[in-house]
Enzyme design. Structure first.
Site, PDB file in Angstrom:
ATOM      1  CE  LYS A   8     -17.478   2.705  28.284  1.00 10.17           C
ATOM      2  NZ  LYS A   8     -17.255   2.194  26.966  1.00 10.17           N
ATOM      3  NE  ARG A  40     -11.793   2.067  27.952  1.00  4.89           N
ATOM      4  CZ  ARG A  40     -12.004   0.774  28.204  1.00  4.89           C
ATOM      5  NH1 ARG A  40     -13.205   0.283  28.174  1.00  4.89           N
ATOM      6  NH2 ARG A  40     -11.000  -0.013  28.503  1.00  4.89           N
ATOM      7  N   GLY A  45     -21.630  -2.551  22.422  1.00  7.07           N
ATOM      8  CA  GLY A  45     -21.022  -3.132  21.233  1.00  7.07           C
ATOM      9  C   GLY A  45     -21.388  -2.440  19.935  1.00  7.07           C
ATOM     10  CG  MET A  93     -21.367   3.801  18.785  1.00 10.23           C
ATOM     11  SD  MET A  93     -21.680   5.391  19.502  1.00 10.23           S
ATOM     12  CE  MET A  93     -22.002   4.989  21.178  1.00 10.23           C
ATOM     13  NE  ARG A 119     -22.933  -1.259  30.596  1.00  4.92           N
ATOM     14  CZ  ARG A 119     -22.423  -1.557  29.413  1.00  4.92           C
ATOM     15  NH1 ARG A 119     -22.135  -0.611  28.551  1.00  4.92           N
ATOM     16  NH2 ARG A 119     -22.189  -2.808  29.084  1.00  4.92           N
ATOM     17  CG  HIS A 149     -60.054  -9.803  13.384  1.00  8.87           C
ATOM     18  ND1 HIS A 149     -59.739 -11.135  13.274  1.00  8.87           N
ATOM     19  CD2 HIS A 149     -61.209  -9.734  14.089  1.00  8.87           C
ATOM     20  CE1 HIS A 149     -60.678 -11.835  13.871  1.00  8.87           C
ATOM     21  NE2 HIS A 149     -61.592 -11.006  14.372  1.00  8.87           N
ATOM     22  CB  SER A 195     -65.512   4.211  26.522  1.00  6.68           C
ATOM     23  OG  SER A 195     -64.334   3.458  26.390  1.00  6.68           O
ATOM     24  CB  CYS A 198     -62.037   0.594  25.656  1.00  2.00           C
ATOM     25  SG  CYS A 198     -63.107   1.218  24.367  1.00  2.00           S
ATOM     26  CE1 TYR A 235     -62.781   2.280  31.132  1.00  2.00           C
ATOM     27  CE2 TYR A 235     -64.145   3.892  32.291  1.00  2.00           C
ATOM     28  CZ  TYR A 235     -63.952   3.009  31.236  1.00  2.00           C
ATOM     29  OH  TYR A 235     -64.926   2.855  30.287  1.00  2.00           O
TER      30      TYR A 235
END
Ligand code: PEP
Ligand code: MG
Length: 884
Positions: free
Chosen positions: A24, A94, A103, A105, A340, A458, A770, A838, A858
């Site tokens: 701010k 502020r 909202g 603080m 902002r 899983h 991998s 992976c 990759y």
């Protein structure tokens, strides 16, 4: 800024140092520099906030004198006087941290009013009603924020006054009513604090500054920072902004409002927001009165609207981002109180990125980096319709494991879930945990909910792979299989009752909450195209079915980095065969069953390879321990005990014996992966044969299939070489049989610690690596991947022992270092060795950035995370260039 000062007047600073001035303060300073109409003011830095805490919640002596010097500066600019009975200067106090925490603080308005200055304000403005209204607002906010008085006490007085006077609207209260309210409000505060309400503005100011600093460690703010991963390096303490009050409540030529410079929901280029005539800022934010659509301001106050729209485009051009702006009009004069970066939906971010490039406001790199990659996932799944969620009750909250929203009826039994799904019923499968044998029920369910497990359990991994919404680790949910029901927070859900799971937030709702369909727009495709042209990392998918492969390709995958072959055995038509294979009492019986399974696997491989034609498909041989395919011994014993109609007792007893034989104390470190391949070579032989035969069949049809075979859980070169011998043996057999040559890469996962440490040995046999970062993380931390996230990790994060779950984002210092050893040693022998990742981290933007910097070839992610991976990989390149 050279030497740090505790206080900066707006004209002394700019928007560069947000960590010091807060968002701010930085915005107000920048707007001041841009000569936009900002009321004069100054910012007390976040550094002072931290000192306040270091001093045991006390302000250092020099701070108040610095503040007062700046008050004098404001007096000069405005011609108003602090504590004056003629023309009093009033200020707002502020909060404002480096990251906006809307909202969370506290803020105090109209500070400087007391029994004398209120009269001065009334006289000066010739508007006593306004002066007393401001005074009563001040006492209420001050009482609430500084003293902690419950708001309801003030509301009670206000409502009683309205009733007495017979009005509905605050703005209709008479001066006498307001004076009476002020007296009563003060009494509430005095009774609460057992002291006199401070009359001296200096004392008011000091108490207000301290209260804002205190709100940094208020419960609301702490929880918000935790939930949004706002760590100290992102925002450390709050600044306090002291701003000259301007009044939107001075009559019908005054107003206050909040706007976005572009539409925050769909990204359209239009000013979006609302305003209120004759009101103060908090009325809009708190929703005390319903605001008017901003388009109406054009008619009601055309001059001010023009100024607003001029400010909107100036600020957008300057910050090169859509802004979220607060303004006030005081007797026709327009002021800006805040600007902002606007928080937007994923769709709006994508549209504004493309539009701003077209408008030449930003370049493509900026267009890509301004989108938090994670947010893109929302565009590929159904989401909860936020406009229609009101009235639906929350049942419980767990860990958000696979995004998207799904409605369905609660079903607690795997077989019933399959049957109902096949009958076109929408089902949400609810289990304590899931096992590979439950996978058929995933196909027939809309969403999955488990009371145990974490993000790499899983249930989580399978759901993500299928793109089904999933919530895991819902520890407050008690599942009562016996009575087909579950209970959470005192509410019981019976089988067949409708619920909604939101896998993006982890919230379970009671009933069918309306959802919104995903939208893959042209703009989204444009963003993906730009990202593809920028990124260096390859992007592959974790996919085990032809459908998943097709979907992944549609989203932009360049191959499959992990095809978990065990998933194929879970399909309804195979699980029986696979169980028979496990139950086989001799080699020849087992071989016969394996032959049938081999045929089925071959046809799966053919379809997957076809879907990924031209791209590499990494097929991993069987990984889980065999007992995971059998029901667990307790369940079998229960079935024997109940001996229901249709139960083949002698068969069930045999399965129980085998399940007991195979049971392990610690299966994750047990008889799995390559160890199964070594002890049951026929299974691996069957799988390798199926891959070879699929490749040969496709090559005959001129399909460019590129399978490669990968071995899981390898920890030593001896293990890998042992399987390589089987591979070579099968290869020569098949080459002979089909009179052709086969060229299919043979590689290994690096998911065992020893594999990373001896990768220079493994690379002699392996043609690619991998990283299985799920198992690697489990091993490096000695945290069970099935349990940690549901049990103790949330507390670790709450107590700041960990910032984020290592199963979600790669632990760079531990797991990451081990990966670096694996990469360095492997590439020291084979310079161009292909190395992928992976584990679930392959779809996490921060982990992807780490992979890019570590020169990994990759990343492989579940199909719905491919767009995130593409954008994150592009962002990694852009950020790296910026750092250079
Ligand atoms: C891993 O361990 O990271 C991995 C990809 O294998 P899985 O999750 O199947 O054990
Ligand atoms: Mg693994």
């Amino acid at each position: 800024m050279a030497k740090l000062k505790p206080v900066y007047a707006f004209e002394e600073a700019d928007s560069e140092n947000r960590m010091l001035l807060g968002g701010k303060g930085a915005g107000l300073s920048e707007m001041t520099r841009l000569k936009l109409p900002v009321p004069p003011g100054f910012t007390i830095t976040t550094h002072v906030c931290n000192q306040y805490y270091e001093n045991g919640r006390k302000l250092e002596k020099n701070i108040i004198s610095e503040v007062m010097k700046n008050i004098v500066k404001i007096e000069k600019k405005t011609g108003k006087k602090w504590n004056s009975t003629n023309n009093p200067l009033l200020v707002s106090v502020r909060s404002g941290a480096a990251i906006s925490m809307p909202g969370m603080m506290d803020t105090i308005l109209n500070l400087g009013l007391n029994e004398q200055t209120v009269l001065g304000l009334a006289k000066k403005t010739n508007n006593p009603r306004f002066a007393w209204d401001s005074y009563r607002r001040f006492i209420q906010l001050f009482g609430k924020v500084v003293f902690g008085v419950n708001d309801e006490k003030f509301d009670y007085v206000l409502n009683a006054a309205k009733k007495r006077q017979g009005v509905n609207d605050d703005s209709k209260l008479s001066i006498d009513s307001l004076k009476k309210i002020v007296r009563e409000y003060k009494k509430i505060c005095d009774d609460y604090t057992k002291r006199k309400f401070p009359n001296n503005p200096n004392e008011q100011l000091q108490l207000a500054i301290e209260a804002v600093f205190k709100s940094w460690t208020g419960e609301r703010a702490i929880v918000y920072r935790e939930k949004n991963n706002i760590t100290k390096d992102i925002a450390n303490g709050t600044a306090v902004n002291i701003v000259t009050m301007v009044f939107g409540n001075m009559g019908d030529d005054s107003a206050t409002g909040v706007v976005f410079t572009r539409n925050g929901h769909n990204g359209k280029k239009e000013i979006e927001g609302e305003y209120l005539i004759n009101a103060q800022g908090e009325d809009v934010v708190a929703g005390v009165r319903t605001g008017n659509d901003i388009s109406k301001l054009k008619i009601e106050m055309p001059k001010s609207y023009k100024e607003l729209s001029g400010a909107c485009s100036k600020l957008e051009k300057h910050f090169r981002e859509p802004q979220d702006i607060e303004f006030t009009i005081e007797m026709g004069k327009f002021y800006l109180l805040q600007t902002r970066t606007a928080k937007m939906s994923a769709g709006a971010l994508v549209k504004t990125s493309v539009d701003m490039v077209k408008e030449k406001l930003i370049d493509k790199n900026r267009a890509l980096t301004r989108i938090p990659a994670q947010q893109l996932e929302a565009l590929l799944h159904k989401t909860i319709d936020q406009n229609k969620i009101k009235g639906f009750e929350r049942l419980v909250k767990g860990i958000a494991a696979s995004p998207g929203a799904a409605n369905g009826i609660a079903v607690f039994d795997v077989k019933r879930a399959i049957a109902m799904g096949e009958n076109n019923k929408k089902v949400i499968l609810i289990r304590q945990e899931t096992k590979p044998e439950d996978v058929p029920a995933f196909f027939s369910s809309e969403g999955i909910l488990t009371s145990q497990g974490g993000k790499s359990s899983h249930a989580a991994i399978v759901s993500r792979g299928m793109g089904k919404p999933c919530i895991v680790g819902c520890s407050d949910l008690k599942i009562d299989y016996e009575n087909n029901r579950c209970i959470a927070n005192g509410i019981t859900i019976l089988e067949g009752e409708p619920i909604t799971v939101d896998g993006s937030t982890g919230v379970v709702y009671i009933g069918d909450v309306p959802t919104v369909e995903p939208q893959v727009t042209k703009d989204f495709q444009t963003i993906l195209l730009w990202a593809k042209n920028t990124k260096k990392l390859g992007i592959r998918a974790n996919a085990d079915t032809p459908d998943a492969a097709k979907l992944a390709r549609k989203f932009g995958a360049e191959g499959i980095g992990l095809c978990r072959t065990e998933r194929m055995f879970n399909a309804t038509d195979r699980i029986g065969l696979f169980v028979d294979m496990i139950m086989a009492t001799n080699d020849s019986q087992r071989k016969q069953i394996l032959k049938k399974l081999g045929q089925l696997q071959k046809s799966d491989f053919v379809q997957i390879l076809k879907a990924m034609e031209g791209y590499k498909v990494t097929i991993r041989l069987l990984d889980p321990p065999l007992h995971e395919f059998l029901p667990n011994p307790e369940e079998l014993m229960d079935r024997i005990y109940k001996n229901k109609k249709g139960e083949n007792l002698s068969e069930t007893k045999k399965v129980l014996e085998r399940a007991k034989e195979l049971a392990e104390i610690n299966p994750m470190m047990g008889h799995r992966g390559v160890r199964v391949g070594i002890t049951y070579p026929d299974i691996y032989r069957m799988q390798i044969t199926a891959v070879f035969e699929a490749a040969i069949e496709l090559s005959k049809k001129k399909v460019n299939a590129k399978p490669q075979i990968m071995i899981p859980q390898v920890g030593s070169i001896a293990e890998l070489d042992h399987i390589k011998e089987i591979y070579d043996d099968v290869k020569s057999e098949i080459q002979k049989k089909y009179k052709t040559r086969i060229n299919i890469n043979f590689g290994t996962m690096l998911e065992v610690v020893r594999a990373c440490l001896t990768s220079n040995e493994l690379v002699k046999t392996a043609e690619f690596f991998s990283f299985g970062t799920n198992d690697l993380t489990q091993a490096v931390f000695s945290f069970s991947r099935e349990d940690a996230e549901g049990k103790f990790l949330p507390e670790y994060m709450e107590k700041e022992l960990l910032e984020i779950s290592p199963f979600q984002s790669i632990d760079v210092n531990g797991v990451g270092n081990l990966m670096k050893i694996g990469i360095k040693q492997g590439r020291s022998i084979k310079k161009d060795l292909e190395i992928g990742i992976c584990g679930e981290h392959g779809g996490d933007p921060n982990s992807i950035k780490f992979c890019h910097l570590s020169n990994i070839s990759y990343v492989s992610a579940s199909p719905h995370r491919i767009p995130i991976a593409i954008v994150a990989a592009a962002q990694a390149v852009i950020e790296q260039k910026k750092r250079k």
